[in-house]
Design an enzyme around this catalytic site. Structure first.
Site, PDB file in Angstrom:
ATOM      1  N   TYR A  96       9.636 108.733 103.973  1.00  0.00           N
ATOM      2  CA  TYR A  96       9.615 109.766 103.044  1.00  0.00           C
ATOM      3  C   TYR A  96      10.764 110.459 102.912  1.00  0.00           C
ATOM      4  O   TYR A  96      11.142 111.430 102.409  1.00  0.00           O
ATOM      5  CB  TYR A  96       8.783 110.739 103.696  1.00  0.00           C
TER       6      TYR A  96
ATOM      7  N   GLU B 221       9.906 100.251  98.472  1.00  0.00           N
ATOM      8  CA  GLU B 221       8.639 100.804  99.450  1.00  0.00           C
ATOM      9  C   GLU B 221       8.180  99.366  99.767  1.00  0.00           C
ATOM     10  O   GLU B 221       7.612  99.014 100.917  1.00  0.00           O
ATOM     11  CB  GLU B 221       7.789 101.712  98.720  1.00  0.00           C
TER      12      GLU B 221
ATOM     13  N   LYS C 133      -4.031 106.672 103.731  1.00  0.00           N
ATOM     14  CA  LYS C 133      -3.563 107.606 104.527  1.00  0.00           C
ATOM     15  C   LYS C 133      -4.376 107.926 105.704  1.00  0.00           C
ATOM     16  O   LYS C 133      -5.734 107.607 105.908  1.00  0.00           O
ATOM     17  CB  LYS C 133      -3.053 109.065 103.776  1.00  0.00           C
TER      18      LYS C 133
ATOM     19  N   ASN D  24      -4.358 113.693 101.561  1.00  0.00           N
ATOM     20  CA  ASN D  24      -4.760 113.342  99.975  1.00  0.00           C
ATOM     21  C   ASN D  24      -5.058 111.949 100.146  1.00  0.00           C
ATOM     22  O   ASN D  24      -4.921 111.282  98.776  1.00  0.00           O
ATOM     23  CB  ASN D  24      -3.710 113.860  99.176  1.00  0.00           C
TER      24      ASN D  24
ATOM     25  N   HIS E 279      -1.284 107.068  99.079  1.00  0.00           N
ATOM     26  CA  HIS E 279       0.099 106.952  98.464  1.00  0.00           C
ATOM     27  C   HIS E 279       0.100 105.814  97.661  1.00  0.00           C
ATOM     28  O   HIS E 279      -0.484 104.813  97.714  1.00  0.00           O
ATOM     29  CB  HIS E 279       1.013 106.787  99.642  1.00  0.00           C
TER      30      HIS E 279
HETATM   31  N1  UDP Z   1       2.451 117.055  99.681  1.00  0.00           N
HETATM   32  C1  UDP Z   1       2.184 118.221 100.470  1.00  0.00           C
HETATM   33  N2  UDP Z   1       2.349 119.475  99.798  1.00  0.00           N
HETATM   34  C2  UDP Z   1       2.544 119.589  98.540  1.00  0.00           C
HETATM   35  C3  UDP Z   1       2.824 118.485  97.711  1.00  0.00           C
HETATM   36  C4  UDP Z   1       3.042 117.084  98.536  1.00  0.00           C
HETATM   37  O1  UDP Z   1       2.060 118.041 101.672  1.00  0.00           O
HETATM   38  O2  UDP Z   1       2.592 120.802  97.926  1.00  0.00           O
HETATM   39  C5  UDP Z   1       2.411 115.836 100.283  1.00  0.00           C
HETATM   40  C6  UDP Z   1       1.313 115.033  99.789  1.00  0.00           C
HETATM   41  O3  UDP Z   1       0.902 114.273 100.746  1.00  0.00           O
HETATM   42  C7  UDP Z   1       1.862 114.066  98.801  1.00  0.00           C
HETATM   43  C8  UDP Z   1       3.065 113.693  99.409  1.00  0.00           C
HETATM   44  O4  UDP Z   1       3.722 115.104 100.040  1.00  0.00           O
HETATM   45  O5  UDP Z   1       0.889 113.032  98.591  1.00  0.00           O
HETATM   46  C9  UDP Z   1       4.463 113.253  98.559  1.00  0.00           C
HETATM   47  O6  UDP Z   1       4.573 114.211  97.555  1.00  0.00           O
HETATM   48  P1  UDP Z   1       4.311 113.661  95.889  1.00  0.00           P
HETATM   49  O7  UDP Z   1       4.780 114.947  95.133  1.00  0.00           O
HETATM   50  O8  UDP Z   1       5.288 112.424  95.705  1.00  0.00           O
HETATM   51  O9  UDP Z   1       2.973 113.325  95.626  1.00  0.00           O
HETATM   52  P2  UDP Z   1       2.176 111.992  95.354  1.00  0.00           P
HETATM   53  O10 UDP Z   1       3.446 111.001  94.739  1.00  0.00           O
HETATM   54  O11 UDP Z   1       1.611 111.644  96.593  1.00  0.00           O
HETATM   55  O12 UDP Z   1       1.047 112.288  94.367  1.00  0.00           O
HETATM   56 MG    MG Z   2       5.016 110.463  95.191  1.00  0.00          MG
END
Ligand code: UDP
Ligand code: MG
Length: 135
Positions: free
Chosen positions: A49, A126, A9, A112, A115
């Site tokens: 997304y 994807e 990212k 974070n 992805h």
């Molecule tokens: N995210 C965020 N706040 C939250 C949860 C998720 O900004 O409280 C963002 C974060 O960048 C995350 C992405 O949304 O990676 C997708 O969320 P997901 O729950 O799918 O997490 P991941 O699969 O990336 O662990």
């Molecule tokens: Mg996810």
């Protein structure tokens, strides 16, 4: 063999951690099938997304992921989807195990570092989104 989509990212690319993350990917036995550095448009970010469109932070996620260059990869390994999510670590880096990429490189729960696809169906979608020619 299974394939998954990985993205480094904008936070990790800007911090010049791409190389360290790619090194961890290779050291953990993944084959990088495709790799492209690019910047997503706002529309591409919203399409990528779309599954999260009803979440309160949708606008923040799409503006962040399109805010700078990303490195998009197709990774291959046995059980690649789970293996890549295990190496990524928990979404919230405060909850991520110490050896994981998010523990080492993420800034916060939004910025974070990486992805990863979460299931076979989303991995296929994807991968096709970024690499429609890949068979
Ligand atoms: N995210 C965020 N706040 C939250 C949860 C998720 O900004 O409280 C963002 C974060 O960048 C995350 C992405 O949304 O990676 C997708 O969320 P997901 O729950 O799918 O997490 P991941 O699969 O990336 O662990
Ligand atoms: Mg996810």
């Amino acid at each position: 063999m299974e394939r998954t989509l990985a993205i480094i990212k904008p936070d990790a690319v800007a911090a010049k951690n791409s190389g360290k993350i790619i090194d961890l990917i290779e050291k953990n036995g993944f084959t990088i099938v495709r790799m492209q550095k690019m910047q997503l448009s706002d529309n591409q970010a919203k399409a990528f997304y779309a599954v999260h469109k009803d979440r309160s932070f949708f606008g923040e996620m799409t503006s962040f992921i399109s805010s700078g260059p990303v490195v998009v990869m197709v990774l291959e390994k046995n059980d690649a989807i789970k293996a890549w999510r295990d190496l990524m670590g928990a979404t919230d880096p405060k909850k991520a195990a110490a050896h994981t990429i998010r523990a080492q490189f993420a800034i916060d729960i939004g910025k974070n570092a990486v992805h990863g696809s979460d299931a076979p169906e989303t991995a296929a979608q994807e991968i096709a989104f970024f690499f429609p020619d890949l068979k």
